[in-house]
Design a protein around this motif. Structure first.
Motif, mmCIF file in Angstrom:
data_model
loop_
_atom_site.group_PDB
_atom_site.id
_atom_site.type_symbol
_atom_site.label_atom_id
_atom_site.label_comp_id
_atom_site.label_asym_id
_atom_site.label_seq_id
_atom_site.Cartn_x
_atom_site.Cartn_y
_atom_site.Cartn_z
ATOM 1 N N GLN A 1 -26.086 6.611 5.452
ATOM 2 C CA GLN A 1 -26.443 7.592 4.426
ATOM 3 C C GLN A 1 -25.196 8.059 3.679
ATOM 4 O O GLN A 1 -25.195 8.154 2.452
ATOM 5 N N CYS B 1 -31.252 9.773 4.580
ATOM 6 C CA CYS B 1 -30.888 8.359 4.409
ATOM 7 C C CYS B 1 -31.967 7.603 3.646
ATOM 8 O O CYS B 1 -31.668 6.767 2.782
ATOM 9 N N ILE B 2 -33.233 7.881 3.944
ATOM 10 C CA ILE B 2 -34.337 7.222 3.235
ATOM 11 C C ILE B 2 -34.272 7.530 1.749
ATOM 12 O O ILE B 2 -34.334 6.631 0.899
ATOM 13 N N PHE B 3 -34.101 8.809 1.402
ATOM 14 C CA PHE B 3 -34.055 9.201 -0.002
ATOM 15 C C PHE B 3 -32.836 8.601 -0.705
ATOM 16 O O PHE B 3 -32.945 8.022 -1.797
ATOM 17 N N TYR C 1 -30.683 2.039 -4.339
ATOM 18 C CA TYR C 1 -31.306 0.735 -4.611
ATOM 19 C C TYR C 1 -31.836 0.683 -6.046
ATOM 20 O O TYR C 1 -31.670 -0.314 -6.750
ATOM 21 N N VAL D 1 -32.095 10.952 9.130
ATOM 22 C CA VAL D 1 -33.089 9.911 8.821
ATOM 23 C C VAL D 1 -33.754 10.193 7.476
ATOM 24 O O VAL D 1 -33.868 9.298 6.625
ATOM 25 N N LEU D 2 -34.183 11.433 7.256
ATOM 26 C CA LEU D 2 -34.881 11.781 6.013
ATOM 27 C C LEU D 2 -33.968 11.622 4.802
ATOM 28 O O LEU D 2 -34.370 11.056 3.770
ATOM 29 N N GLY E 1 -30.928 6.028 0.147
ATOM 30 C CA GLY E 1 -30.992 4.572 0.076
ATOM 31 C C GLY E 1 -31.898 4.092 -1.044
ATOM 32 O O GLY E 1 -31.553 3.162 -1.779
ATOM 33 N N ILE E 2 -33.056 4.733 -1.190
ATOM 34 C CA ILE E 2 -33.994 4.358 -2.261
ATOM 35 C C ILE E 2 -33.379 4.620 -3.628
ATOM 36 O O ILE E 2 -33.465 3.792 -4.545
ATOM 37 N N ILE F 1 -27.435 5.572 11.339
ATOM 38 C CA ILE F 1 -28.186 5.933 10.132
ATOM 39 C C ILE F 1 -27.426 6.987 9.336
ATOM 40 O O ILE F 1 -27.367 6.935 8.097
ATOM 41 N N CYS G 1 -23.964 5.422 1.280
ATOM 42 C CA CYS G 1 -24.790 5.404 0.068
ATOM 43 C C CYS G 1 -24.421 6.562 -0.855
ATOM 44 O O CYS G 1 -24.299 6.389 -2.075
#
Length: 446
Positions: free
Chosen positions: A372, A431-433, A439, A428-429, A435-436, A368, A375
């Protein structure tokens, strides 16, 4: 390289031709770092304590490297611009000004660290057991690390002239010489930790002298005595471009300092040494992704400018796929072979049994973390410098450091494990931000 190639060559072949040279360059840099620390860890009788002592010095060395980033990052664009205008004299004046500026900065660094050596070591997690060894290592290696400011600030002047082989040799010669001198001085001359420090100073002195010799030779610009004076109108624009990477590296310094002090308070030197081991292994296994991500940025940037959305998406998909496959392989290796890798790196001792579960915990979401970074580097290639800067800075200051303090309170039975868990949770946190955000950027492409 012809820019037409970036638009016409098949993306798959272009991807690897751009990524591999940067990966190899990163491999050389990280091999030097890892091999140096492995030799230190295998010094008879005091290996793991010496490893920890050298780890205490790493944040201080990072502060010096941050100054090298400040002075070296912005030179090539500015000098290239002057040469493009045919203004050779201004480019040579910039070279003379920066040579003098970097020399003075290196001297200041040596004086400050000699003066404040003990307080700095204590600030970054030194203990009664490691202080003497840390001081020995830091006092001897500081002149060499300070000369990195000089060699790192001169190599861009070679790059700006298209003398990339000479610039690469300046950097590579210091690394290779250090790798050769380490075992010779540590074991052959029985100098121990002092040998590792002297290897750094000798190698970096050679690299700095080589850079000066190259720039004294005739070329597009040449180091001349008449230009050795400080001109802030030439220095300031280059420093402005170096502020961002300097701040990022200083944030890493703060992060390591927090790690060291927190773990020392909980479990002593064994925690400090284990975190140094985690960071070293993490950086070593990270280098292919770092090289790959930055190596293929130009493919994304060029085709974005040419409105070739299909090639942009194909290059990004290729980057994500290769990153995921490679990082999953590393993750599996670290989950299954943690103990042999730890023993290979630091040998057997009191720190080994403690380090194995903590290293495994630190790598639990490695795949992950690499996604990140892929990205984030893609956003940088898409000309989103502000968001990438804030992602990098807030990752350390707003998430990682607070979690280093918070998670141990949530895990009172094994508070030290909370410190090692802070990085995976942060990855993790973020990567979520990231990635969004990526995208959404890609969705807006027509």
């Amino acid at each position: 390289m012809s820019s037409n190639r970036l638009e016409t060559e098949p993306v798959r072949g272009l991807f690897w031709s751009m990524a591999v040279p940067v990966i190899l360059q990163q491999l050389l840099i990280w091999l030097d770092n890892v091999i140096d620390r492995i030799w230190i860890a295998h010094i008879p009788d005091i290996g793991q304590l010496a490893f920890t002592a050298s780890a205490v010095c790493v944040p201080i060395i990072y502060m010096i490297m941050a100054l090298a980033e400040l002075t070296g990052t912005g030179i090539a664009p500015q000098v290239g611009y002057h040469l493009g205008q045919g203004n050779r004299q201004r480019a040579e004046q910039t070279l003379g000004s920066f040579f003098l500026f970097n020399m003075l900065l290196a001297v200041v660094v040596c004086v400050v660290i000699e003066w404040q050596c003990t307080p700095l070591i204590r600030l970054f997690g030194g203990s009664d057991q490691t202080e003497a060894l840390s001081e020995l290592y830091l006092r001897i290696s500081t002149p060499g690390n300070a000369l990195c400011i000089l060699s790192g600030g001169l190599a861009p002047f070679l790059l700006a002239q298209g003398r990339s082989k000479e610039a690469g040799f300046v950097i590579g010669s210091g690394i290779v010489l250090n790798m050769l001198l380490d075992p010779l001085l540590i074991f052959g001359f029985d100098m121990g930790l002092a040998g590792a420090a002297w290897a750094t100073t000798i190698a970096e002195t050679f690299a700095a002298l080589l850079a000066i010799a190259y720039l004294r030779r005739p070329g597009d610009i040449q180091l001349r005595l008449q230009h050795l004076r400080l001109r802030w109108d030439l220095i300031a624009p280059c420093l402005a471009l170096g502020v961002t990477p300097m701040v990022m590296m200083l944030a890493e310094t703060v992060q390591m300092g927090v790690y060291n002090r927190t773990l020392y308070a909980m479990v002593g030197d064994v925690g400090v040494g284990t975190m140094a081991l985690v960071i070293m292994l993490y950086n070593f296994f990270y280098f292919p992704f770092y090289g790959m991500a930055f190596g293929v940025q130009s493919v994304t940037s060029y085709n974005l400018g040419a409105n070739r959305w299909d090639r942009v998406r194909e290059n990004i998909r290729m980057l994500m796929k290769v990153t995921l496959v490679w990082s999953l392989a590393v993750w599996l290796l670290m989950m299954l072979c943690t103990k042999p890798i730890v023993q290979l790196t630091i040998g057997d001792g009191t720190m080994t049994d403690y380090a194995v579960p903590m290293v495994r915990l630190s790598f639990v979401v490695f795949f992950i973390a690499t996604l990140q970074f892929a990205c984030q580097s893609t956003l940088q290639a898409m000309n989103r410098p502000v968001i990438t800067f804030w992602i990098g800075l807030s990752r350390t200051l707003l998430l990682l450091i607070p979690l280093v303090w918070l998670l141990p309170m949530l895990l009172p039975v094994r508070a030290d494990a909370g410190v090692f868990l802070a990085k995976p949770v942060t990855d993790v946190l973020v990567c979520i931000f990231t990635g969004i955000y990526l995208y959404r950027c890609l969705s807006k492409m027509e």
